[in-house]
Design an enzyme around this catalytic site. Structure first.
Site, PDB file in Angstrom:
ATOM      1  N   GLU A   9      39.204  40.424  26.482  1.00 49.62           N
ATOM      2  CA  GLU A   9      38.076  41.347  26.598  1.00 49.62           C
ATOM      3  C   GLU A   9      38.315  42.697  25.929  1.00 49.62           C
ATOM      4  O   GLU A   9      37.421  43.251  25.299  1.00 49.62           O
ATOM      5  CB  GLU A   9      37.721  41.612  28.072  1.00 49.62           C
ATOM      6  CG  GLU A   9      37.223  40.409  28.828  1.00 49.62           C
ATOM      7  CD  GLU A   9      38.290  39.891  29.755  1.00 49.62           C
ATOM      8  OE1 GLU A   9      39.430  39.722  29.278  1.00 49.62           O
ATOM      9  OE2 GLU A   9      38.010  39.666  30.932  1.00 49.62           O
ATOM     10  N   ASP A  82      39.666  37.447  31.685  1.00 48.55           N
ATOM     11  CA  ASP A  82      40.321  37.546  32.993  1.00 48.55           C
ATOM     12  C   ASP A  82      40.180  36.268  33.816  1.00 48.55           C
ATOM     13  O   ASP A  82      39.195  35.537  33.690  1.00 48.55           O
ATOM     14  CB  ASP A  82      39.736  38.721  33.780  1.00 48.55           C
ATOM     15  CG  ASP A  82      40.136  40.062  33.174  1.00 48.55           C
ATOM     16  OD1 ASP A  82      41.160  40.102  32.478  1.00 48.55           O
ATOM     17  OD2 ASP A  82      39.417  41.054  33.389  1.00 48.55           O
ATOM     18  N   ASP A  84      39.013  35.226  36.628  1.00 45.74           N
ATOM     19  CA  ASP A  84      38.112  35.231  37.772  1.00 45.74           C
ATOM     20  C   ASP A  84      36.748  34.728  37.306  1.00 45.74           C
ATOM     21  O   ASP A  84      36.594  34.299  36.156  1.00 45.74           O
ATOM     22  CB  ASP A  84      38.015  36.638  38.389  1.00 45.74           C
ATOM     23  CG  ASP A  84      37.574  37.700  37.393  1.00 45.74           C
ATOM     24  OD1 ASP A  84      37.132  37.340  36.277  1.00 45.74           O
ATOM     25  OD2 ASP A  84      37.665  38.902  37.719  1.00 45.74           O
ATOM     26  N   GLU A  86      33.919  36.218  36.610  1.00 47.90           N
ATOM     27  CA  GLU A  86      33.328  36.938  35.486  1.00 47.90           C
ATOM     28  C   GLU A  86      34.065  36.616  34.193  1.00 47.90           C
ATOM     29  O   GLU A  86      33.443  36.450  33.136  1.00 47.90           O
ATOM     30  CB  GLU A  86      33.346  38.440  35.753  1.00 47.90           C
ATOM     31  CG  GLU A  86      32.508  39.219  34.771  1.00 47.90           C
ATOM     32  CD  GLU A  86      32.211  40.625  35.235  1.00 47.90           C
ATOM     33  OE1 GLU A  86      31.445  41.310  34.556  1.00 47.90           O
ATOM     34  OE2 GLU A  86      32.743  41.033  36.293  1.00 47.90           O
ATOM     35  N   TYR A 302      47.155  40.772  37.764  1.00 49.57           N
ATOM     36  CA  TYR A 302      45.707  40.990  37.739  1.00 49.57           C
ATOM     37  C   TYR A 302      45.244  41.663  39.014  1.00 49.57           C
ATOM     38  O   TYR A 302      45.637  41.275  40.118  1.00 49.57           O
ATOM     39  CB  TYR A 302      44.990  39.656  37.555  1.00 49.57           C
ATOM     40  CG  TYR A 302      43.510  39.800  37.297  1.00 49.57           C
ATOM     41  CD1 TYR A 302      43.049  40.597  36.255  1.00 49.57           C
ATOM     42  CD2 TYR A 302      42.583  39.136  38.086  1.00 49.57           C
ATOM     43  CE1 TYR A 302      41.695  40.729  36.013  1.00 49.57           C
ATOM     44  CE2 TYR A 302      41.227  39.254  37.839  1.00 49.57           C
ATOM     45  CZ  TYR A 302      40.792  40.058  36.803  1.00 49.57           C
ATOM     46  OH  TYR A 302      39.439  40.195  36.570  1.00 49.57           O
ATOM     47  N   ARG A 304      42.085  42.252  40.308  1.00 49.58           N
ATOM     48  CA  ARG A 304      40.871  41.884  41.051  1.00 49.58           C
ATOM     49  C   ARG A 304      41.160  40.581  41.792  1.00 49.58           C
ATOM     50  O   ARG A 304      40.988  39.493  41.247  1.00 49.58           O
ATOM     51  CB  ARG A 304      39.672  41.752  40.115  1.00 49.58           C
ATOM     52  CG  ARG A 304      39.283  43.069  39.475  1.00 49.58           C
ATOM     53  CD  ARG A 304      38.030  42.977  38.628  1.00 49.58           C
ATOM     54  NE  ARG A 304      37.748  44.255  38.005  1.00 49.58           N
ATOM     55  CZ  ARG A 304      38.181  44.620  36.800  1.00 49.58           C
ATOM     56  NH1 ARG A 304      38.908  43.766  36.089  1.00 49.58           N
ATOM     57  NH2 ARG A 304      37.891  45.803  36.296  1.00 49.58           N
ATOM     58  N   HIS A 348      44.910  32.763  42.882  1.00 48.07           N
ATOM     59  CA  HIS A 348      45.332  34.079  42.400  1.00 48.07           C
ATOM     60  C   HIS A 348      46.544  34.573  43.178  1.00 48.07           C
ATOM     61  O   HIS A 348      46.899  34.056  44.223  1.00 48.07           O
ATOM     62  CB  HIS A 348      44.191  35.083  42.551  1.00 48.07           C
ATOM     63  CG  HIS A 348      43.083  34.865  41.578  1.00 48.07           C
ATOM     64  ND1 HIS A 348      41.989  35.672  41.495  1.00 48.07           N
ATOM     65  CD2 HIS A 348      42.909  33.908  40.624  1.00 48.07           C
ATOM     66  CE1 HIS A 348      41.191  35.237  40.549  1.00 48.07           C
ATOM     67  NE2 HIS A 348      41.720  34.170  40.013  1.00 48.07           N
TER      68      HIS A 348
END
Length: 835
Positions: A9, A82, A84, A86, A302, A304, A348
């Site tokens: 990203e 990432d 997740d 999103e 990470y 989140r 995660h």
């Protein structure tokens, strides 16, 4: 030449990964989302099964062109956003956007929880496919948010105020803040009294200590008022007191779990005063990589996440460090494991340093102050999470006094203390090093034995009141959202930021208080759409999104069930139609108008009374009704024609607010007309583009002049904006200082100008910058942050006008400090950069 394209990203992450993968891979950044729903229409085919209409994000056009060109030259495209929902969605959209490339490359999905050589290379060696269930969960979330925002926000525009917005999660967060404020407002404090004494032994050691009333007879002590307190003291004063029981026990305090998103945000707020969004921005920079002298290196996993899981290798590394640096007694026999809450993403990890041996002290030369603070908190919390529990010795003595009025009535007091006998995880800096001292707990107690008499030095009494619940801080609001299952790690910070940016809440002494506007919005939403913005319902929808990700619920079926309920709620929320008789009466009367006012252009809009009246007449013919808001607009317009049609006055007299409508508007001030005349005589600056918006002083001044020409006074906001523009061009107005009094300029408008010499010094300093940062997307704002463009814009304004605002000066000072720090960092000698 690289024949594999690796897409992430952000440029910062791309830079770190490019160093890891080397020349065989071309690493590029998508700059976030490349496709989304259209900005100016719903973009969802509801009847066709909630099929979304995706369009390329305009600001990503150049990025997409470059990605397509690169993909056409590669055999493989590794999608590495990432790990997740999103990120999965971004990966899917990238694949869809690049699918048309010929020859078509093979698309692979790679994920990693940390940006380290081992993790990235392992991800590349074991690529997978895009998780379509996870993509569908994110798509369902996006569609839910779009439906609620597009359908509910117009209700707020019509019923509360134009320009407002509602959101599926943000409005629930606002509701929590408003409901807490209502509890505080309605709270009735209750008086109570604490009774105690300072006492000592009758033999050495004679150091005094305090005891607190615990029981009266067999009941818990309750002293509700001053009379009751006086009665207790009257019963015990002068009476002998002796120890009746000694209790000793050892309590253990387990190490806290490593940080997850919500607890990191809470720690950032409580320890450093950082807003959640600020904490996450800093953590993002640590995750993407910091330059440690030999190139960027990812420092944390990470950020989140809602999982407490820890990779086995990282846990073992922590245990080895603890045993070596702290001693074997600080290492628990079995590794500490923490249970995840239901719905947590078990794949995660918790937030931890990528290498435990990179201590905060070692990284101090390479991190800025904010980065070091957040890294230190993460490092200390992770190390502490793997250490032995602390042990705390607790000791208390129960002390009895018999009432001098009633031998059968006994008052029981308690003196207590606690001390750490083994600090365990508290040994790590930043952890709580002392036993928690609660009210009524002594620092220490002398040796006591059962039956021992004590001597009273002083009787104590203190009046107290019960306290209302405290307001939410940003951190405790995040905790409340998490506790209620509202939102997810990726949304907490943005949710809190949104209700603040919208002006729905404000910060008072670091706590969140709803604004008047926020309470009006919440009142409307909870009155008319209580089920939609119910905390439990929102949590239920989050659970449904989790189920979609797990593959147990179809995304379109979930949306179908939601839409059915949502449509029913929206139908109930619609305001009742306007009074039909009054609507027809006014429309019939307006047919007698002979001379309509000329259309008026204000800003981008043209207001045409005749056309408006005809459109309402057509709507009544087709639909049989107007809304109450439309009737009010019709009545206000009709009031302007009372001189032509006297019957209008009688028609308005029977309406709510009719008298106010018939009252002529306050005429514009003479000083306002003079300000506009001055500005219209000047050559104003050309329009400028900032943050995705165009600012045109000439068009704005002309629109205000049209309003004045129509006999309408300016609003307070318009007047403030006019004053700011006037001050901006004051150097072009002859004898401006002598005109100030006649122009009625408020002193605060003039006081908002920064010292010109200080501004000149900052501009001169920034003129020496040789290399500016590349423009970057600023979280939560439209457009990009472009340091160079901002500097040049402010410099040009200063050259034209000779002054800047206090706010512009502050922004310049912040910019100059950042580049001064960068310059100092680049001037370090090789020895200074060694860890």
């Amino acid at each position: 030449m690289a024949n594999k394209l690796f897409i992430v990203e952000s440029p910062a992450k791309a830079k770190t990964i490019n160093r890891i993968l080397g020349a065989d891979y071309k690493v590029m950044a998508s700059m976030g989302h490349v496709r989304d729903l259209p900005e100016k229409r719903l973009g969802i085919n509801i009847e066709g099964g909630f099929i979304p209409e995706y369009v390329d994000v305009k600001s990503r056009a150049k990025t997409l062109r470059e990605l397509r060109m690169a993909a056409a030259k590669c055999s493989h495209v590794l999608l590495a956003p990432d790990p997740d929902r999103e990120g999965e969605s971004i990966a899917w959209h990238l694949r869809e956007a690049l699918n048309a490339v010929k020859p078509a490359p093979e698309f692979l999905r790679v994920t990693y929880n940390e940006i380290t050589p081992v993790a990235v290379r392992n991800a590349v060696a074991h690529p997978g496919k895009i998780d379509q269930h996870r993509v569908e969960a994110q798509q369902a979330r996006r569609i839910l948010d779009r439906l609620v925002g597009y359908k509910v926000s117009p209700l707020l525009w019509r019923q509360v105020e134009r320009g407002l917005s509602a959101g599926r999660v943000q409005s629930v967060a606002l509701r929590l803040v408003c409901e807490r404020e209502a509890l505080i407002r309605d709270f009735k404090p209750r008086e109570y009294w604490l009774i105690g004494a300072r006492v000592r032994k009758c033999e050495a050691p004679l150091e005094p200590f305090e005891m607190r009333l615990l029981r009266i007879g067999k009941d818990k002590a309750d002293v509700p008022n001053a009379d009751a307190a006086a009665a207790v003291l009257d019963a015990v004063e002068g009476q002998p007191l002796h120890v009746v029981k000694i209790t000793i026990r050892e309590a253990t305090r387990r190490a806290p779990p490593p940080f997850i998103t919500s607890t990191l945000q809470q720690a950032g707020s409580s320890i450093y005063g950082f807003a959640p969004a600020r904490t996450m921005r800093i953590a993002q920079s640590l995750y993407e990589g910091a330059d440690l002298g030999d190139g960027p290196t990812g420092l944390i996993t990470y950020m989140r996440t809602d999982s407490f899981n820890i990779a086995a290798g990282a846990r073992q590394q922590a245990r080895e460090w603890i045993e070596q640096e702290c001693g074997p007694e600080y290492l628990p026999a079995k590794p500490n494991v923490f249970a995840n809450r239901g719905g947590a993403q078990a794949a995660h990890e918790a937030i931890r340093p990528t290498d435990i041996n990179r201590t905060p002290q070692q990284l101090k030369p390479y991190l800025d102050t904010e980065q070091l603070k957040v890294y230190t908190a993460i490092w200390q919390r992770f190390v502490a999470s793997q250490m032995a529990a602390a042990r705390i010795a607790q000791r208390w003595a129960d002390i009895a006094i018999v009432s001098r009025h009633d031998p059968d009535n006994r008052f029981l007091f308690r003196a207590a203390t606690s001390e750490i006998v083994f600090d365990g995880y508290m040994k790590i800096g930043g952890m709580q090093r002392t036993a928690k001292k609660e009210e009524g707990i002594n620092e220490s107690l002398p040796p006591l034995r059962e039956g021992e008499p004590l001597h009273c030095l002083e009787w104590l009494k203190e009046r107290k009141e019960t306290q209302p619940p405290s307001r939410f801080s940003e951190a405790t609001l995040v905790r409340e959202l998490e506790k209620n299952g509202v939102g997810r790690p990726s949304t907490y910070a943005q949710t809190v930021k949104t209700i603040s940016d919208r002006g729905y809440v404000t910060r008072e002494r670091k706590m969140l208080a709803p604004t008047t506007l926020g309470e009006r919005v919440n009142q409307f939403l909870t009155t008319h759409l209580p089920e939609l913005f119910d905390v439990g319902f929102t949590a239920e929808m989050e659970k449904k999104l989790d189920d979609i990700e797990e593959g147990t619920v179809a995304w379109d079926e979930m949306l179908g069930r939601f839409w059915q309920r949502f449509s029913e709620w929206m139908e109930k929320a619609k305001p009742p139609p306007a009074d039909a008789a009054k609507t027809n009466e006014l429309l019939n009367i307006m047919e007698r108008v002979q001379q309509w006012q000329a259309p008026r252009k204000i800003g981008r809009r043209t207001y045409d009374d005749k056309a408006f009246c005809e459109s309402l007449r057509k709507q009544v013919a087709e639909e049989g009704k107007l809304s109450a808001r439309q009737l009010t607009a019709l009545a206000k317009m009709a009031a302007r024609y009372m001189d032509q049609v006297p019957e209008i006055k009688d028609a308005l007299a029977g309406m709510e607010g009719g008298e106010e409508m018939m009252t002529p508007p306050e005429p514009p001030r003479d000083s306002t007309r003079r300000k506009l005349d001055l500005l219209q005589s000047l050559e104003l600056d050309p329009p400028v583009e900032r943050g995705g918006r165009t600012y045109d002083d000439r068009a704005f001044v002309d629109s205000l002049a049209q309003r004045i020409d129509g006999g309408r006074a300016l609003t307070d906001n318009q007047l403030r904006a006019l004053n700011r523009i006037l001050v901006k061009y004051r150097d072009r107005i002859p004898d401006f200082e002598s005109l100030r009094d006649t122009l009625e300029l408020p002193s605060e408008t003039m006081d908002n100008q920064a010292d010109p010499e200080a501004c000149r010094a900052l501009l001169d300093q920034l003129a020496k910058v040789k290399e500016w940062d590349a423009p970057a997307k600023k979280s939560g704002r439209r457009g990009k942050r472009d340091d160079r463009a901002f500097y040049e814009s402010v410099r040009d304004q200063f050259e034209r006008n000779g002054h800047l605002s206090v706010r512009q000066h502050a922004a310049l000072a912040k910019l100059a400090a950042r580049y001064l720090k960068k310059a100092a960092a680049t001037e370090k000698t090789p020895d200074e950069t060694k860890p």
